[in-house]
Design an enzyme around this catalytic site. Structure first.
Site, mmCIF file in Angstrom:
data_model
loop_
_atom_site.group_PDB
_atom_site.id
_atom_site.type_symbol
_atom_site.label_atom_id
_atom_site.label_comp_id
_atom_site.label_asym_id
_atom_site.label_seq_id
_atom_site.Cartn_x
_atom_site.Cartn_y
_atom_site.Cartn_z
ATOM 1 N N ASN A 205 0.826 -1.198 0.000
ATOM 2 C CA ASN A 205 0.000 0.000 0.000
ATOM 3 C C ASN A 205 0.868 1.258 0.000
ATOM 4 O O ASN A 205 2.100 1.193 -0.110
ATOM 5 C CB ASN A 205 -0.972 -0.017 1.189
ATOM 6 N N THR A 228 -1.738 0.215 -8.090
ATOM 7 C CA THR A 228 -1.731 -0.387 -9.420
ATOM 8 C C THR A 228 -2.454 0.490 -10.435
ATOM 9 O O THR A 228 -3.413 1.189 -10.110
ATOM 10 C CB THR A 228 -2.369 -1.792 -9.380
ATOM 11 N N GLN A 250 -8.926 -4.402 -12.102
ATOM 12 C CA GLN A 250 -7.716 -3.893 -11.443
ATOM 13 C C GLN A 250 -8.056 -2.777 -10.463
ATOM 14 O O GLN A 250 -7.358 -2.576 -9.470
ATOM 15 C CB GLN A 250 -6.726 -3.384 -12.488
ATOM 16 N N HIS A 253 -8.149 -3.272 -6.623
ATOM 17 C CA HIS A 253 -6.945 -3.303 -5.779
ATOM 18 C C HIS A 253 -7.050 -2.318 -4.627
ATOM 19 O O HIS A 253 -6.642 -2.613 -3.508
ATOM 20 C CB HIS A 253 -5.706 -2.965 -6.611
ATOM 21 N N GLU A 318 1.468 1.383 -15.538
ATOM 22 C CA GLU A 318 2.018 0.085 -15.134
ATOM 23 C C GLU A 318 1.583 -1.031 -16.090
ATOM 24 O O GLU A 318 2.402 -1.745 -16.654
ATOM 25 C CB GLU A 318 1.540 -0.213 -13.716
ATOM 26 N N HIS A 319 0.289 -1.209 -16.236
ATOM 27 C CA HIS A 319 -0.262 -2.219 -17.143
ATOM 28 C C HIS A 319 -0.905 -1.523 -18.324
ATOM 29 O O HIS A 319 -1.718 -0.611 -18.148
ATOM 30 C CB HIS A 319 -1.343 -3.058 -16.453
ATOM 31 N N ASP A 352 -0.603 -10.844 -13.478
ATOM 32 C CA ASP A 352 -0.567 -10.696 -12.020
ATOM 33 C C ASP A 352 -0.339 -12.025 -11.309
ATOM 34 O O ASP A 352 0.310 -12.074 -10.265
ATOM 35 C CB ASP A 352 -1.894 -10.113 -11.520
ATOM 36 N N GLU A 406 42.551 17.999 -16.296
ATOM 37 C CA GLU A 406 41.511 18.267 -15.291
ATOM 38 C C GLU A 406 42.095 18.727 -13.955
ATOM 39 O O GLU A 406 41.380 18.826 -12.957
ATOM 40 C CB GLU A 406 40.679 17.003 -15.080
ATOM 41 N N HIS A 411 45.902 11.922 -9.511
ATOM 42 C CA HIS A 411 45.489 10.949 -10.519
ATOM 43 C C HIS A 411 46.598 10.753 -11.552
ATOM 44 O O HIS A 411 46.934 9.627 -11.947
ATOM 45 C CB HIS A 411 44.227 11.432 -11.250
#
Length: 430
Positions: A205, A228, A250, A253, A318-319, A352, A406, A411
């Site tokens: 959730n 979802t 869906q 949900h 999402e879907h 799912d 640089e 280095h």
């Protein structure tokens, strides 16, 4: 041109709710970090009315629970896990270690190394999300994760037996009856009785999702997964009954689950509204689906499939279910989605629960930059290099000049040391 037939809540309204959730989660994480098991127990008592002697199930308890689950349920779980395992194994096979010699004497490579430990959350509450055990625990095990722990909340004070069975069959090394913020924080931070993990995954959730967001960085996560989302893209060949069924299917949900339709047919748009109202009169979960549709439902009418692609990419749901004459057009052209369901023969419920693809997917526009949970999420692709003496002197000349460009003197000296040790006279200033 896009015609809006129905609009959902504004971003401002949604953000207001997010701020309230964020404060509650931040306070809980801080409390659990300070007081460990004591805080976890208090939150479990408060939110789940659950305070057993130990949140972790023993192997004997797990065996008894699995044995009490009906044989048909066990077989159904095994069927789903077989499909998910086989697809995950095929994905794993696509990840290869590599080694190349791009300059004589310079060997570069990468290795794919599984994360050492993962915590998987499997939601409970009104809907015991048995499938989330397959998607997280099983996928992590296929990836090669050595320690996989799993948490799920009790449901009305009872053990969710099928979920525990799925966790066990998927290969969980430790199983805890623990939910919500307290489960996610305990797995990530660790307590006196729960050893922390390197990564936490799984849906949940708004509080679970926000906990993951706030813990990201301290541990890895799969992705930010909110409520979802389902988008149906349809043309005049689709029918309103199927669209309504798949959106409401869906929407159940939760009350904040967006459902949307993009269609080239205004007639179909209004037929879908009528069909949704008809189905809400008989759907057993209409008390939830009605709210999600009323507050977060959207319908857009577009002039062409090209415009449908633009709008679908903008939503980045999402879907995404494609109910058009030529579904493959969207496979070829759509770029922003968590998972794509092509044609009327498939649907989001298959993804799912059983078909083999993973159901933990990006929401809230995250599909613009990431895909969903898969074996690759549990694997670190790390690089290495080996260099011969001759190649080190050769590369060192270039490296030193670029470092000096640089102003990185230290280095540059790393490179110059190798040039002096392994090469002839250097043309680079020391």
């Amino acid at each position: 041109m896009v015609k809006i037939i129905k609009a959902g809540k504004s971003k401002e309204e949604v953000s207001k709710n997010d701020l309230q959730v964020s404060k509650i989660v931040a306070d809980a994480i801080q409390d659990i970090e300070a007081r460990g098991d004591a805080a976890v127990r208090e939150y479990s008592e408060k939110f789940d009315k659950w305070s057993p002697a130990s949140f972790r199930l023993t192997q004997e308890q797990i065996r008894e629970i699995v044995a009490s689950v009906p044989a048909e349920v066990i077989e159904d779980i095994k069927f789903a896990q077989k499909n998910i395992r086989e697809f995950a194994e095929a994905q794993l096979a696509s990840l290869n270690d590599i080694e190349v010699e791009n300059i004589p004497g310079v060997i570069l490579g990468h290795k794919n190394i599984p994360v050492s430990s993962v915590g998987c959350y499997v939601p409970g509450g009104r809907y015991p999300m048995v499938a989330s055990a397959h998607m997280s625990v099983l996928t992590a095990k296929v990836a090669g994760v050595k320690r996989v722990i799993a948490c799920t909340p009790p449901i009305n004070g009872q053990v969710p037996k099928a979920t525990i069975a799925a966790m066990s069959l998927a290969g969980a090394d430790e199983i805890y009856l623990l939910g919500g913020i307290q489960a996610m924080a305990a797995m990530a931070i660790g307590t006196e009785t729960i050893q922390p993990v390197d990564m936490i995954v799984g849906p949940g959730n708004a509080f679970v999702a926000e906990t993951k967001r706030q813990l990201f960085g301290r541990v890895g996560i799969d992705l930010f997964a909110g409520p979802t989302e389902t988008l149906v893209v349809a043309d005049e060949t689709a029918d309103a009954e199927m669209i309504a069924t798949d959106i409401l299917g869906q929407g159940e949900h939760g009350p904040t689950s967006p459902g949307a339709l993009i269609t080239t047919s205004e007639r179909l748009a209004y037929e879908t509204i009528e069909e949704i109202e008809r189905q809400l009169k008989v759907l057993p979960t209409a008390d939830i689906a009605r709210v999600s549709w009323a507050d977060y439902g959207q319908i857009l009418v577009v002039d062409s499939l090209e415009e449908a692609v633009v709008e679908a990419n903008r939503l980045a749901f999402e879907h995404v279910e494609i109910l058009t004459e030529n579904p493959d057009y969207f496979l070829e052209n759509l770029t922003n989605y968590g998972s794509l369901f092509l044609g009327p023969e498939t649907n989001v419920a298959y993804g799912d629960k059983v078909i083999g693809t993973n159901h933990t997917l990006p929401t809230k526009g995250a599909a613009r930059y990431t895909g969903g949970l898969w074996v690759g999420k549990f694997i670190k692709t790390v690089t290495y290099q080996k260099v011969t003496k001759e190649a080190s002197a050769y590369i060192g000349e270039y490296a030193a000049r670029l470092c000096q460009l640089e102003n990185f003197a230290g280095h540059a000296e790393q490179a110059l040391l190798r040039v002096r040790r392994y090469g002839q006279k250097s043309s680079v200033k020391g």
